[in-house]
Design a protein around this motif. Structure first.
Motif, PDB file in Angstrom:
ATOM      1  N   LEU A   1       0.823  -1.209   0.000  1.00  0.00           N
ATOM      2  CA  LEU A   1       0.000   0.000   0.000  1.00  0.00           C
ATOM      3  C   LEU A   1       0.859   1.262   0.000  1.00  0.00           C
ATOM      4  CD1 LEU A   1      -2.776  -1.067   2.548  1.00  0.00           C
ATOM      5  CD2 LEU A   1      -2.960  -0.957   0.056  1.00  0.00           C
ATOM      6  N   ARG A   2       1.903   1.278   0.821  1.00  0.00           N
ATOM      7  CA  ARG A   2       2.783   2.460   0.872  1.00  0.00           C
ATOM      8  C   ARG A   2       3.449   2.706  -0.473  1.00  0.00           C
ATOM      9  NH1 ARG A   2       4.473   0.164   5.942  1.00  0.00           N
ATOM     10  NH2 ARG A   2       3.602   1.333   7.714  1.00  0.00           N
ATOM     11  N   LEU A   3       3.959   1.635  -1.089  1.00  0.00           N
ATOM     12  CA  LEU A   3       4.644   1.778  -2.372  1.00  0.00           C
ATOM     13  C   LEU A   3       3.671   2.261  -3.446  1.00  0.00           C
ATOM     14  CD1 LEU A   3       7.479   1.297  -3.563  1.00  0.00           C
ATOM     15  CD2 LEU A   3       6.691  -0.965  -4.284  1.00  0.00           C
ATOM     16  N   ALA A   4       2.471   1.742  -3.439  1.00  0.00           N
ATOM     17  CA  ALA A   4       1.467   2.155  -4.421  1.00  0.00           C
ATOM     18  C   ALA A   4       1.093   3.620  -4.239  1.00  0.00           C
ATOM     19  CB  ALA A   4       0.233   1.267  -4.304  1.00  0.00           C
ATOM     20  N   HIS A  23       3.861   5.946  -5.526  1.00  0.00           N
ATOM     21  CA  HIS A  23       4.014   6.051  -6.975  1.00  0.00           C
ATOM     22  C   HIS A  23       2.724   6.422  -7.693  1.00  0.00           C
ATOM     23  CE1 HIS A  23       8.203   4.777  -7.338  1.00  0.00           C
ATOM     24  NE2 HIS A  23       7.968   4.006  -6.296  1.00  0.00           N
ATOM     25  N   GLY A  24       1.687   6.771  -6.957  1.00  0.00           N
ATOM     26  CA  GLY A  24       0.464   7.258  -7.584  1.00  0.00           C
ATOM     27  C   GLY A  24      -0.352   6.208  -8.288  1.00  0.00           C
ATOM     28  N   SER A  25      -0.243   4.956  -7.856  1.00  0.00           N
ATOM     29  CA  SER A  25      -1.007   3.883  -8.470  1.00  0.00           C
ATOM     30  C   SER A  25      -2.457   3.933  -8.009  1.00  0.00           C
ATOM     31  CB  SER A  25      -0.403   2.528  -8.094  1.00  0.00           C
ATOM     32  OG  SER A  25       0.969   2.476  -8.437  1.00  0.00           O
ATOM     33  N   THR A  56       0.092   9.105   2.593  1.00  0.00           N
ATOM     34  CA  THR A  56       0.733  10.396   2.856  1.00  0.00           C
ATOM     35  C   THR A  56       0.406  11.422   1.773  1.00  0.00           C
ATOM     36  OG1 THR A  56       2.713   9.579   1.731  1.00  0.00           O
ATOM     37  CG2 THR A  56       2.620   9.319   4.128  1.00  0.00           C
ATOM     38  N   ALA A  57      -0.284  10.985   0.737  1.00  0.00           N
ATOM     39  CA  ALA A  57      -0.725  11.863  -0.346  1.00  0.00           C
ATOM     40  C   ALA A  57      -2.057  11.329  -0.844  1.00  0.00           C
ATOM     41  CB  ALA A  57       0.313  11.877  -1.474  1.00  0.00           C
ATOM     42  N   PRO A  58      -2.839  12.149  -1.525  1.00  0.00           N
ATOM     43  CA  PRO A  58      -4.112  11.651  -2.057  1.00  0.00           C
ATOM     44  C   PRO A  58      -3.893  10.440  -2.955  1.00  0.00           C
ATOM     45  CG  PRO A  58      -4.031  14.039  -2.187  1.00  0.00           C
ATOM     46  CD  PRO A  58      -2.657  13.593  -1.783  1.00  0.00           C
ATOM     47  N   VAL A  59      -4.714   9.422  -2.799  1.00  0.00           N
ATOM     48  CA  VAL A  59      -4.562   8.179  -3.551  1.00  0.00           C
ATOM     49  C   VAL A  59      -5.868   7.827  -4.230  1.00  0.00           C
ATOM     50  CG1 VAL A  59      -5.065   6.831  -1.479  1.00  0.00           C
ATOM     51  CG2 VAL A  59      -3.931   5.732  -3.397  1.00  0.00           C
ATOM     52  N   ARG A  60      -5.762   7.379  -5.477  1.00  0.00           N
ATOM     53  CA  ARG A  60      -6.950   6.966  -6.226  1.00  0.00           C
ATOM     54  C   ARG A  60      -7.396   5.589  -5.744  1.00  0.00           C
ATOM     55  NH1 ARG A  60      -5.262   6.695 -12.099  1.00  0.00           N
ATOM     56  NH2 ARG A  60      -3.254   6.157 -11.118  1.00  0.00           N
ATOM     57  N   VAL A  61      -8.688   5.479  -5.443  1.00  0.00           N
ATOM     58  CA  VAL A  61      -9.231   4.250  -4.864  1.00  0.00           C
ATOM     59  C   VAL A  61     -10.409   3.762  -5.703  1.00  0.00           C
ATOM     60  CG1 VAL A  61     -10.431   3.281  -2.859  1.00  0.00           C
ATOM     61  CG2 VAL A  61      -8.517   4.851  -2.524  1.00  0.00           C
ATOM     62  N   LEU A  77      -8.255   9.827   0.602  1.00  0.00           N
ATOM     63  CA  LEU A  77      -8.739   8.755  -0.264  1.00  0.00           C
ATOM     64  C   LEU A  77      -9.627   9.348  -1.340  1.00  0.00           C
ATOM     65  CD1 LEU A  77      -9.627   5.914   2.284  1.00  0.00           C
ATOM     66  CD2 LEU A  77      -7.436   6.424   1.181  1.00  0.00           C
ATOM     67  N   ARG A  78      -9.137   9.327  -2.558  1.00  0.00           N
ATOM     68  CA  ARG A  78      -9.888   9.875  -3.691  1.00  0.00           C
ATOM     69  C   ARG A  78     -10.600   8.714  -4.395  1.00  0.00           C
ATOM     70  NH1 ARG A  78      -7.865  11.265  -9.072  1.00  0.00           N
ATOM     71  NH2 ARG A  78      -9.393  12.603 -10.102  1.00  0.00           N
ATOM     72  N   MET A  79     -11.838   8.467  -3.969  1.00  0.00           N
ATOM     73  CA  MET A  79     -12.595   7.332  -4.477  1.00  0.00           C
ATOM     74  C   MET A  79     -13.064   7.649  -5.897  1.00  0.00           C
ATOM     75  SD  MET A  79     -15.293   5.527  -5.310  1.00  0.00           S
ATOM     76  CE  MET A  79     -16.546   4.374  -4.958  1.00  0.00           C
ATOM     77  N   ILE A  80     -12.448   6.969  -6.897  1.00  0.00           N
ATOM     78  CA  ILE A  80     -12.718   7.323  -8.294  1.00  0.00           C
ATOM     79  C   ILE A  80     -13.693   6.370  -8.969  1.00  0.00           C
ATOM     80  CG2 ILE A  80     -10.476   8.447  -8.563  1.00  0.00           C
ATOM     81  CD1 ILE A  80      -9.641   5.934 -10.215  1.00  0.00           C
TER      82      ILE A  80
END
Length: 446
Positions: free
Chosen positions: A126-129, A132-134, A152-157, A191-194
């Motif tokens: 999860l941290r690595l993803a 790298h913006g996965s 630690t940054a917005p992540v696409r979910v 968490l940017r739920m896309i």
């Protein structure tokens, strides 16, 4: 009546082969030279065909004017040679482990083009993803909380839906869990739920189109609630065709236990001839109509891009496996061919089924009398059940030590899903084939 005549009524299942495959096995030196170099069985890979398959999926999206991304399901084959083709075509990779993600990054696939799926992901993954913006497909409520903690940054979910009619599936969120997850995403800005995702068993277009349409309606409602919905993932499971429809129909209609060594019985087989297949199946999904519009039109209307995760369908026709023949002995009306290698190198045999396209004999010399025989194929271990082919298959001549036995079209899931170094035998290496200056060239996969 001789032994071959006694079995002459058994149907064949010759594989559908592309020109590169025919040329490779027709070359008098290529396969034997590779076998001499590696000293045993090997897998031959052809990335150019993989790239053609990938482009075909991308063309379907373009033809239907649908924005989307094709993610190569990396679990289907872990060779590295596919990944530069993915990067060159601005496609994506679907991964489920840290090594898979790192492998994709190292090959030039951008982090934003990597999708992370699978159940109960490790914090490290999860941290690595996130780093790298996965895009991450969340499979459970506790995973959603762990992702929020490491983001630690917005992540696409993506929120993965429990498949309809499969209440006991290990994967996906039930309707009540989806409601809870949506509420949590509304309250967690990192968490940017896309969108939603799903993966269905089977290889039919209609159920995928129906669930996709239902998911579009859910997406519209979630967007109205304040979530930034932009995508829908329809997963993988795109059908593939290995043999002709006529040959497969004859096999299915007439099959009996007499066709298999020792009366071996199988409950089911992969459907080796089916359609629509590959990109045509995607086209059928997008062309399905709901409320007077095609699914593609609904996606365009609501400005949703579609994600898909083909694995086998990108690898179809892109590789085969070669086993050196160690010997042959007559057994009743058929023979037993023993090859250098293990049945674990063909995964169907180790999940209660059989890889059915006919293996092809490549003789060491061209001067032997072509007297056809029927044979099953055993591996080189001390186990009675180490059998690559239980079916009694017609071979062009009696196999002999030094010949090669080629299993066509094994790149999708067959090469390394159940590989093993049993008996301290090395794993078959993967060999990458290309052409330059009008001649074949090969190298070890990196």
């Amino acid at each position: 009546m001789n032994t071959s005549e006694a079995l002459a009524g058994l149907p064949a299942l010759p594989a559908l082969e592309r020109d590169w495959q025919l040329a490779a096995r027709a070359d008098p030196w290529l396969l034997h030279d590779i076998r001499h170099a590696v000293g045993g069985p090997f897998h031959l890979l052809y990335p150019e065909q993989f790239a053609d398959n990938l482009r075909a999926f991308q063309r379907v999206l373009a033809d239907h004017e649908v924005r989307g991304q094709v993610y190569f399901g990396k679990k289907a084959n872990k060779a590295g040679c596919w990944l530069p083709e993915v990067a060159a075509l601005d496609a994506g990779v679907d991964v489920a482990s840290v090594p898979e993600l790192v492998h994709a990054l190292a090959a030039g696939v951008r982090g934003c083009d990597i999708g992370v799926t699978g159940a109960a992901k490790s914090d490290e993954l999860l941290r690595l993803a996130v780093r790298h913006g996965s895009v991450i497909a969340v499979d459970a409520l506790d995973e959603l909380e762990r992702l929020a903690a490491v983001a630690t940054a917005p992540v696409r979910v993506l929120l993965r839906r429990l498949p309809p009619g499969a209440p006991h599936s290990r994967f996906g969120l039930s309707d009540s869990e989806l409601r809870s997850a949506l509420e949590r995403c509304l309250g967690l800005p990192q968490l940017r739920m896309i969108g939603f995702s799903f993966h269905l068993d089977g290889y039919e277009a209609a159920p995928r189109a129906e669930l996709a349409y239902e998911s579009i309606r859910m997406s519209v409602a979630a967007r109205r609630a304040g979530l930034p919905i932009t995508a829908l993932s329809i997963g993988g499971g795109f059908a593939c065709r290995y043999v002709s429809d006529a040959d497969w129909t004859e096999f299915e209609d007439r099959r009996t236990g007499e066709w298999f060594h020792a009366g071996k019985h199988f409950e089911k087989f992969y459907p080796y001839a089916q359609g629509p297949a590959g990109p045509d199946m995607l086209a059928a999904i997008l062309a399905a109509e709901f409320d007077g519009r095609t699914l593609a039109a609904h996606l365009r209307r609501h400005e949703l891009e579609v994600f898909l995760e083909p694995g086998r369908a990108l690898l179809i026709d892109a590789g085969f496996t070669v086993f050196p023949v160690l010997g042959f002995k007559q057994h009743d009306a058929h023979g037993i061919t023993t090859v250098q290698g293990l049945s674990m190198s063909l995964s169907e045999q180790w999940k209660g089924s059989e890889f059915l396209p006919d293996p092809i004999l490549v003789p060491a010399t061209a001067d032997r009398e072509p007297r056809p025989v029927y044979s099953c194929v055993g591996g080189s271990s001390c186990m009675e059940y180490d059998v690559l082919t239980w079916r009694k298959v017609r071979m062009s001549q009696r196999p002999a030590h030094g010949d090669l036995l080629l299993y066509p079209n094994t790149a999708g899931y067959q090469m390394d899903k159940n590989e093993s170094e049993f008996h301290q035998l090395p794993l078959p290496p993967k060999i990458v084939l290309s052409h330059r200056d009008g001649r074949p060239r090969w190298r070890l996969d990196r």
